[in-house]
Design an enzyme around this catalytic site. Structure first.
Site, mmCIF file in Angstrom:
data_model
loop_
_atom_site.group_PDB
_atom_site.id
_atom_site.type_symbol
_atom_site.label_atom_id
_atom_site.label_comp_id
_atom_site.label_asym_id
_atom_site.label_seq_id
_atom_site.Cartn_x
_atom_site.Cartn_y
_atom_site.Cartn_z
ATOM 1 N N ASP A 18 61.568 86.951 6.407
ATOM 2 C CA ASP A 18 61.400 85.539 6.774
ATOM 3 C C ASP A 18 61.818 84.613 5.630
ATOM 4 O O ASP A 18 61.762 84.997 4.461
ATOM 5 C CB ASP A 18 59.931 85.304 7.151
ATOM 6 C CG ASP A 18 59.739 84.026 7.939
ATOM 7 O OD1 ASP A 18 60.738 83.472 8.450
ATOM 8 O OD2 ASP A 18 58.589 83.561 8.038
ATOM 9 N N GLY A 19 62.229 83.407 5.987
ATOM 10 C CA GLY A 19 62.493 82.368 4.987
ATOM 11 C C GLY A 19 63.967 82.028 4.800
ATOM 12 O O GLY A 19 64.312 81.274 3.891
ATOM 13 N N ASN A 20 64.812 82.557 5.666
ATOM 14 C CA ASN A 20 66.255 82.274 5.536
ATOM 15 C C ASN A 20 66.547 80.783 5.693
ATOM 16 O O ASN A 20 67.346 80.213 4.953
ATOM 17 C CB ASN A 20 67.052 83.021 6.612
ATOM 18 C CG ASN A 20 66.970 84.516 6.471
ATOM 19 O OD1 ASN A 20 66.425 85.021 5.495
ATOM 20 N ND2 ASN A 20 67.510 85.245 7.442
ATOM 21 N N GLY A 21 65.889 80.175 6.687
ATOM 22 C CA GLY A 21 66.126 78.764 6.976
ATOM 23 C C GLY A 21 65.711 77.898 5.798
ATOM 24 O O GLY A 21 66.441 76.981 5.397
ATOM 25 N N ARG A 22 64.526 78.182 5.237
ATOM 26 C CA ARG A 22 64.030 77.394 4.097
ATOM 27 C C ARG A 22 64.915 77.582 2.871
ATOM 28 O O ARG A 22 65.155 76.659 2.113
ATOM 29 C CB ARG A 22 62.580 77.785 3.787
ATOM 30 C CG ARG A 22 61.580 77.060 4.678
ATOM 31 C CD ARG A 22 60.240 77.726 4.669
ATOM 32 N NE ARG A 22 60.238 78.912 5.540
ATOM 33 C CZ ARG A 22 59.216 79.721 5.659
ATOM 34 N NH1 ARG A 22 58.126 79.534 4.942
ATOM 35 N NH2 ARG A 22 59.280 80.748 6.492
ATOM 36 N N HIS A 35 70.886 82.837 6.678
ATOM 37 C CA HIS A 35 70.969 84.129 7.367
ATOM 38 C C HIS A 35 72.059 84.992 6.741
ATOM 39 O O HIS A 35 71.898 86.205 6.585
ATOM 40 C CB HIS A 35 71.238 83.926 8.861
ATOM 41 C CG HIS A 35 70.147 83.166 9.571
ATOM 42 N ND1 HIS A 35 68.820 83.477 9.437
ATOM 43 C CD2 HIS A 35 70.186 82.109 10.431
ATOM 44 C CE1 HIS A 35 68.081 82.658 10.176
ATOM 45 N NE2 HIS A 35 68.896 81.806 10.786
ATOM 46 N N ASN A 66 62.360 84.485 19.128
ATOM 47 C CA ASN A 66 63.451 83.762 18.445
ATOM 48 C C ASN A 66 64.525 83.243 19.408
ATOM 49 O O ASN A 66 65.336 82.387 19.035
ATOM 50 C CB ASN A 66 64.114 84.637 17.366
ATOM 51 C CG ASN A 66 63.250 84.868 16.145
ATOM 52 O OD1 ASN A 66 63.293 85.929 15.519
ATOM 53 N ND2 ASN A 66 62.446 83.893 15.773
ATOM 54 N N TRP A 67 64.499 83.701 20.660
ATOM 55 C CA TRP A 67 65.484 83.201 21.641
ATOM 56 C C TRP A 67 65.326 81.710 21.896
ATOM 57 O O TRP A 67 66.255 81.064 22.397
ATOM 58 C CB TRP A 67 65.346 83.948 22.975
ATOM 59 C CG TRP A 67 65.784 85.386 22.925
ATOM 60 C CD1 TRP A 67 64.969 86.472 23.014
ATOM 61 C CD2 TRP A 67 67.122 85.889 22.786
ATOM 62 N NE1 TRP A 67 65.715 87.624 22.922
ATOM 63 C CE2 TRP A 67 67.032 87.300 22.789
ATOM 64 C CE3 TRP A 67 68.379 85.295 22.658
ATOM 65 C CZ2 TRP A 67 68.155 88.122 22.661
ATOM 66 C CZ3 TRP A 67 69.499 86.119 22.530
ATOM 67 C CH2 TRP A 67 69.370 87.510 22.543
ATOM 68 N N SER A 194 53.271 87.648 13.417
ATOM 69 C CA SER A 194 54.311 87.155 14.326
ATOM 70 C C SER A 194 54.788 88.217 15.330
ATOM 71 O O SER A 194 55.994 88.436 15.496
ATOM 72 C CB SER A 194 55.500 86.593 13.526
ATOM 73 O OG SER A 194 55.088 85.529 12.700
ATOM 74 N N GLU A 205 49.216 98.816 4.811
ATOM 75 C CA GLU A 205 48.881 97.904 3.718
ATOM 76 C C GLU A 205 49.803 96.691 3.845
ATOM 77 O O GLU A 205 51.017 96.849 4.035
ATOM 78 C CB GLU A 205 49.095 98.593 2.367
ATOM 79 C CG GLU A 205 48.134 99.729 2.106
ATOM 80 C CD GLU A 205 46.680 99.258 2.014
ATOM 81 O OE1 GLU A 205 46.439 98.148 1.526
ATOM 82 O OE2 GLU A 205 45.797 100.024 2.446
HETATM 83 C C1 IPE Z 1 59.434 86.469 12.386
HETATM 84 O O1 IPE Z 1 59.823 85.297 11.760
HETATM 85 C C2 IPE Z 1 60.612 87.107 13.073
HETATM 86 C C3 IPE Z 1 61.643 87.641 12.195
HETATM 87 C C4 IPE Z 1 61.612 87.677 10.889
HETATM 88 C C5 IPE Z 1 62.781 88.202 12.883
HETATM 89 P P1 IPE Z 1 59.660 83.880 12.477
HETATM 90 O O2 IPE Z 1 60.172 82.869 11.533
HETATM 91 O O3 IPE Z 1 60.276 83.921 13.829
HETATM 92 O O4 IPE Z 1 58.083 83.789 12.647
HETATM 93 P P2 IPE Z 1 57.142 82.512 12.806
HETATM 94 O O5 IPE Z 1 57.752 81.664 13.881
HETATM 95 O O6 IPE Z 1 57.131 81.809 11.476
HETATM 96 O O7 IPE Z 1 55.802 83.069 13.145
HETATM 97 C C1 IPE Z 2 64.022 84.723 9.291
HETATM 98 O O1 IPE Z 2 64.229 83.497 8.690
HETATM 99 C C2 IPE Z 2 65.175 85.152 10.142
HETATM 100 C C3 IPE Z 2 64.896 85.162 11.589
HETATM 101 C C4 IPE Z 2 63.764 84.841 12.151
HETATM 102 C C5 IPE Z 2 65.993 85.539 12.459
HETATM 103 P P1 IPE Z 2 63.918 82.144 9.451
HETATM 104 O O2 IPE Z 2 65.133 81.718 10.184
HETATM 105 O O3 IPE Z 2 62.689 82.265 10.277
HETATM 106 O O4 IPE Z 2 63.656 81.168 8.216
HETATM 107 P P2 IPE Z 2 62.536 80.060 8.100
HETATM 108 O O5 IPE Z 2 61.223 80.700 8.394
HETATM 109 O O6 IPE Z 2 62.880 78.990 9.078
HETATM 110 O O7 IPE Z 2 62.638 79.600 6.678
HETATM 111 MG MG MG Z 3 60.715 81.982 9.880
#
Ligand code: IPE
Ligand code: IPE
Ligand code: MG
Length: 239
Positions: A18-22, A35, A66-67, A194, A205
């Site tokens: 998680d965290g690619n967008g940020r 991504h 995620n869809w 999630s 763990e």
């Molecule tokens: C969980 O991350 C799904 C994946 C890493 C593929 P999300 O970004 O979708 O989860 P939420 O929305 O923060 O719970």
């Molecule tokens: C995880 O990163 C990748 C997927 C869920 C596909 P995010 O896209 O959820 O990144 P944030 O949480 O918005 O930073």
């Molecule tokens: Mg995320």
């Protein structure tokens, strides 16, 4: 320098990437750049797992939830996945890693499915390491699918309700016979599951790091495993 006990390497590591967008936002870049950078982390973590002999790695790449993301982001992710499979499948061969998918892979675009099936077929004979990609995956759906399959067997007279044990449910999950994750890592600091591996994580763990997925590299993985090695797994007992 991380000191790992080779006798206590987790057999199965599961990661919520998680965290690619940020990561992208922090740099004033479009989310897809995050991504893209995250794909490099996948490559490095996969390699590191082979190096220290983690036998099973499960990566949450795309959830059933995620869809709902904007169409361009979803299609960008699908293209990236396809490209990753095309360009990186040699890494799986080099490391003798078998690829499999958990989730509703049938929901993915045809071109991605084709690429996936190619790599799944080509790596089917490897036994050294196992990579599971969770794609269009949801833990509740996985359990619901298992319940449906079991109910069908009961209806067909192949199974008695009294004979339904925990193992029966486990055997009807997407990847039966795979040991449960010992360690579950979530990047980007969110303290939630999630909808990931709801059944299988019951005694994993948990390790949450603030590091965003595109920054998560070999030293971060080793740090997580070191933390795991300091945990005391009690499984409800008192020892
Ligand atoms: C969980 O991350 C799904 C994946 C890493 C593929 P999300 O970004 O979708 O989860 P939420 O929305 O923060 O719970
Ligand atoms: C995880 O990163 C990748 C997927 C869920 C596909 P995010 O896209 O959820 O990144 P944030 O949480 O918005 O930073
Ligand atoms: Mg995320």
């Amino acid at each position: 320098m991380t000191e790992l006990d080779p006798a206590r390497i987790p057999r199965h590591v599961a990661i919520i990437m998680d965290g690619n967008g940020r990561w992208a936002k922090n740099r004033g870049m479009p989310r897809i750049k995050g991504h893209q950078a995250g794909a490099e982390s996948v490559r490095e973590v996969l390699k590191a797992c082979r190096k220290i002999d983690v036998e099973y790695l499960t990566l949450y790449a795309f959830s059933s939830e995620n869809w709902v993301r904007p169409k361009p982001e979803v299609s960008g992710l699908m293209t990236l996945l396809q490209k990753f499979l095309r360009d990186q499948s040699h890494e799986l061969h080099d490391n003798q890693v078998r690829l499999r998918v958990i989730g509703h892979a049938g929901d993915l675009p045809g071109a991605v499915r084709k690429e996936l099936n190619r790599v799944i077929d080509e790596t089917a004979h490897y036994t050294r390491g196992h990579l599971f990609l969770a794609l269009s995956y949801g833990g509740r759906t996985e359990i619901t699918d298992a319940v449906r399959a079991i109910a069908q067997k009961v209806k067909a007279g192949e199974l008695e309700p009294d004979d339904i044990k925990e193992e029966t449910v486990a055997q009807h999950l997407y990847a039966p016979g795979i040991p449960d994750p010992d360690l579950m890592i979530r990047t980007s600091g969110e303290m939630r599951i999630s909808n990931f591996l709801l059944w299988q994580l019951s005694y994993a763990e948990l390790y949450v790091t603030d590091v965003l997925w595109p920054d998560f590299r070999e030293p971060d993985l080793l740090k997580a495993i070191e933390a795991y090695q300091h945990r005391h797994r009690r499984y409800g007992g008192i020892k």
